[in-house]
Design a protein around this motif. Structure first.
Motif, PDB file in Angstrom:
ATOM      1  N   LEU A 118       6.304  -7.106  -5.566  1.00  0.00           N
ATOM      2  CA  LEU A 118       6.834  -7.600  -6.836  1.00  0.00           C
ATOM      3  C   LEU A 118       5.735  -7.771  -7.885  1.00  0.00           C
ATOM      4  N   PHE A 119       4.529  -8.073  -7.449  1.00  0.00           N
ATOM      5  CA  PHE A 119       3.433  -8.300  -8.397  1.00  0.00           C
ATOM      6  C   PHE A 119       2.912  -6.988  -8.976  1.00  0.00           C
ATOM      7  N   ASP A 120       2.757  -5.987  -8.112  1.00  0.00           N
ATOM      8  CA  ASP A 120       2.243  -4.693  -8.573  1.00  0.00           C
ATOM      9  C   ASP A 120       3.358  -3.868  -9.221  1.00  0.00           C
ATOM     10  N   LYS A 121       2.954  -2.822  -9.907  1.00  0.00           N
ATOM     11  CA  LYS A 121       3.927  -1.911 -10.517  1.00  0.00           C
ATOM     12  C   LYS A 121       4.711  -1.200  -9.416  1.00  0.00           C
ATOM     13  N   PHE A 122       6.033  -1.315  -9.459  1.00  0.00           N
ATOM     14  CA  PHE A 122       6.890  -0.778  -8.397  1.00  0.00           C
ATOM     15  C   PHE A 122       6.913   0.741  -8.473  1.00  0.00           C
ATOM     16  N   ARG A 123       6.540   1.400  -7.361  1.00  0.00           N
ATOM     17  CA  ARG A 123       6.405   2.861  -7.348  1.00  0.00           C
ATOM     18  C   ARG A 123       7.649   3.571  -6.848  1.00  0.00           C
ATOM     19  N   HIS A 124       8.522   2.851  -6.140  1.00  0.00           N
ATOM     20  CA  HIS A 124       9.707   3.469  -5.564  1.00  0.00           C
ATOM     21  C   HIS A 124      10.842   3.523  -6.590  1.00  0.00           C
ATOM     22  N   SER A 125      11.957   4.092  -6.180  1.00  0.00           N
ATOM     23  CA  SER A 125      13.135   4.117  -7.053  1.00  0.00           C
ATOM     24  C   SER A 125      13.521   2.692  -7.431  1.00  0.00           C
ATOM     25  N   ILE A 126      13.863   2.487  -8.704  1.00  0.00           N
ATOM     26  CA  ILE A 126      14.188   1.119  -9.139  1.00  0.00           C
ATOM     27  C   ILE A 126      15.472   0.605  -8.473  1.00  0.00           C
ATOM     28  N   SER A 127      16.263   1.503  -7.873  1.00  0.00           N
ATOM     29  CA  SER A 127      17.449   1.053  -7.140  1.00  0.00           C
ATOM     30  C   SER A 127      17.063   0.254  -5.893  1.00  0.00           C
ATOM     31  N   ASN A 166       0.842  -1.188   0.000  1.00  0.00           N
ATOM     32  CA  ASN A 166       0.000   0.000   0.000  1.00  0.00           C
ATOM     33  C   ASN A 166       0.881   1.244   0.000  1.00  0.00           C
ATOM     34  N   ILE A 167       0.276   2.403  -0.230  1.00  0.00           N
ATOM     35  CA  ILE A 167       1.045   3.635  -0.101  1.00  0.00           C
ATOM     36  C   ILE A 167       1.369   3.849   1.384  1.00  0.00           C
ATOM     37  N   GLU A 168       2.469   4.521   1.662  1.00  0.00           N
ATOM     38  CA  GLU A 168       2.992   4.612   3.022  1.00  0.00           C
ATOM     39  C   GLU A 168       2.025   5.297   3.980  1.00  0.00           C
ATOM     40  N   GLU A 169       1.310   6.305   3.514  1.00  0.00           N
ATOM     41  CA  GLU A 169       0.376   7.009   4.380  1.00  0.00           C
ATOM     42  C   GLU A 169      -0.733   6.076   4.870  1.00  0.00           C
ATOM     43  N   VAL A 170      -1.197   5.201   3.983  1.00  0.00           N
ATOM     44  CA  VAL A 170      -2.236   4.233   4.364  1.00  0.00           C
ATOM     45  C   VAL A 170      -1.700   3.256   5.405  1.00  0.00           C
ATOM     46  N   HIS A 180      14.423  -1.831  -5.885  1.00  0.00           N
ATOM     47  CA  HIS A 180      13.721  -3.057  -6.295  1.00  0.00           C
ATOM     48  C   HIS A 180      14.516  -4.323  -5.997  1.00  0.00           C
ATOM     49  N   PRO A 181      15.822  -4.381  -6.299  1.00  0.00           N
ATOM     50  CA  PRO A 181      16.579  -5.603  -5.976  1.00  0.00           C
ATOM     51  C   PRO A 181      16.577  -5.933  -4.487  1.00  0.00           C
ATOM     52  N   ILE A 182      16.536  -4.918  -3.638  1.00  0.00           N
ATOM     53  CA  ILE A 182      16.486  -5.159  -2.201  1.00  0.00           C
ATOM     54  C   ILE A 182      15.182  -5.870  -1.845  1.00  0.00           C
ATOM     55  N   CYS A 183      14.084  -5.380  -2.405  1.00  0.00           N
ATOM     56  CA  CYS A 183      12.787  -6.016  -2.168  1.00  0.00           C
ATOM     57  C   CYS A 183      12.764  -7.423  -2.745  1.00  0.00           C
ATOM     58  N   PHE A 184      13.335  -7.600  -3.925  1.00  0.00           N
ATOM     59  CA  PHE A 184      13.372  -8.926  -4.557  1.00  0.00           C
ATOM     60  C   PHE A 184      14.089  -9.933  -3.672  1.00  0.00           C
ATOM     61  N   HIS A 185      15.265  -9.574  -3.181  1.00  0.00           N
ATOM     62  CA  HIS A 185      16.035 -10.526  -2.369  1.00  0.00           C
ATOM     63  C   HIS A 185      15.394 -10.743  -1.002  1.00  0.00           C
ATOM     64  N   ALA A 186      14.720  -9.733  -0.472  1.00  0.00           N
ATOM     65  CA  ALA A 186      13.974  -9.931   0.775  1.00  0.00           C
ATOM     66  C   ALA A 186      12.860 -10.950   0.566  1.00  0.00           C
ATOM     67  N   VAL A 187      12.107 -10.791  -0.504  1.00  0.00           N
ATOM     68  CA  VAL A 187      11.013 -11.728  -0.799  1.00  0.00           C
ATOM     69  C   VAL A 187      11.558 -13.122  -1.087  1.00  0.00           C
ATOM     70  N   LEU A 188      12.673 -13.203  -1.801  1.00  0.00           N
ATOM     71  CA  LEU A 188      13.270 -14.498  -2.101  1.00  0.00           C
ATOM     72  C   LEU A 188      13.670 -15.228  -0.810  1.00  0.00           C
TER      73      LEU A 188
END
Length: 278
Positions: A248-257, A79-83, A259-267
């Motif tokens: 990972l499923f939704d369109k990534f809204r943050h800086s693409i730098s 979700n967005i951070e405010e939510v 994204h790999p951190i999120c990918f490896h966390a999920v992995l």
């Protein structure tokens, strides 16, 4: 909340912690409670507790169980951070700080190990894993460049490769975070993966990896297509598990730098789920 005196490891009832924070009534049915917890955080309360203990030595001063829950909820629901900050009844800056603290900590855990590809493998084998490229959507980058284009969902994305053990079923490799249109599967594999495997070691893959020196793929070995399909279908099950995390499923809204951190966390989380039998 459960106290963590002297920073010693203690048993934490994460289901109780989470439901208390979010003001959710605890059901008399453990199945209902477990489904609710998993829907919110992507893992069972048992796996959450494992993550807490595995990351304990890296916890900054002032860490609370809430902070791990923030990161898991971020990865699961995106979700967005405010939510999310309103949901957990904290300031958005506090939410943002601890969300990324724990996503980084989880991403750097030593859970996905390439050496695990040998687990349960017969001594005479020279093929241990299946490898597959998978794309994740991102926002349109400026200026527009076709290098980001993924033919899989017809939009901009980042490509990764994931290897799954044939014999043990573990995730043993994750690499990438590169523009989809610039890196076909074979090019990505030639960047790092082929230098990780042993001499004469082969890998099950699809027809996107047309190199007989390293890969077994349908066009190269049509006699074993049924076996290859069975192995790749199990790989798709792993991909499906990973995509249960909306970051990972939704369109990534943050800086693409990031994204790999999120990918490896999920992995790492997904492999921990597999290891725990969930």
């Amino acid at each position: 909340m459960t106290s963590i005196s002297n920073r010693n490891l203690v048993y934490i009832d994460f289901l109780f912690e989470a439901f208390q924070i979010l003001n959710i009534s605890i059901s008399t049915s453990s199945n209902i409670n477990n489904r609710r917890f998993s829907a919110l955080f992507g893992v069972s309360a048992d796996v959450c507790r494992l993550l807490w203990n595995m990351t304990f030595v890296n916890h900054p001063h002032g860490t609370k169980p809430l902070h791990l829950l923030l990161a898991l909820h971020f990865l699961k629901c995106y979700n967005i951070e405010e939510v999310n900050a309103d949901l957990f009844r904290i300031h958005v800056q506090t939410y943002r700080k601890w969300q990324w603290v724990f996503v980084n900590i989880i991403a750097n855990l030593d859970i996905v190990k390439f050496s695990n590809r040998f687990k349960d493998a017969p001594d005479n084998s020279n093929c241990y894993v299946s490898l597959d490229g998978t794309d994740f959507p991102i926002r349109e980058q400026q200026p527009y460049d076709t290098k980001w284009y993924s033919h899989k969902f017809k939009g901009p994305g980042l490509r990764y490769e994931i290897a799954v053990s044939i014999y043990g079923g573990d995730i043993v490799w994750g690499y990438g975070g590169v523009p989809c249109g610039q890196y076909p599967d074979l090019k990505l594999a030639r960047e790092m993966y082929i230098y990780m495997i042993n001499e004469n070691e082969l890998t099950i893959a699809d027809n996107g990896y047309p190199d007989k020196n390293y890969f077994i793929y349908p066009k190269a070995d049509p006699t074993s297509v049924n076996t290859q399909e069975l192995i790749r279908s199990r790989h798709e099950t792993v991909n499906h598990r990973i995509r249960q995390f909306k970051v990972l499923f939704d369109k990534f809204r943050h800086s693409i730098s990031l994204h790999p951190i999120c990918f490896h966390a999920v992995l790492n989380i997904t492999q921990l789920i597999i290891s725990n039998g969930d």
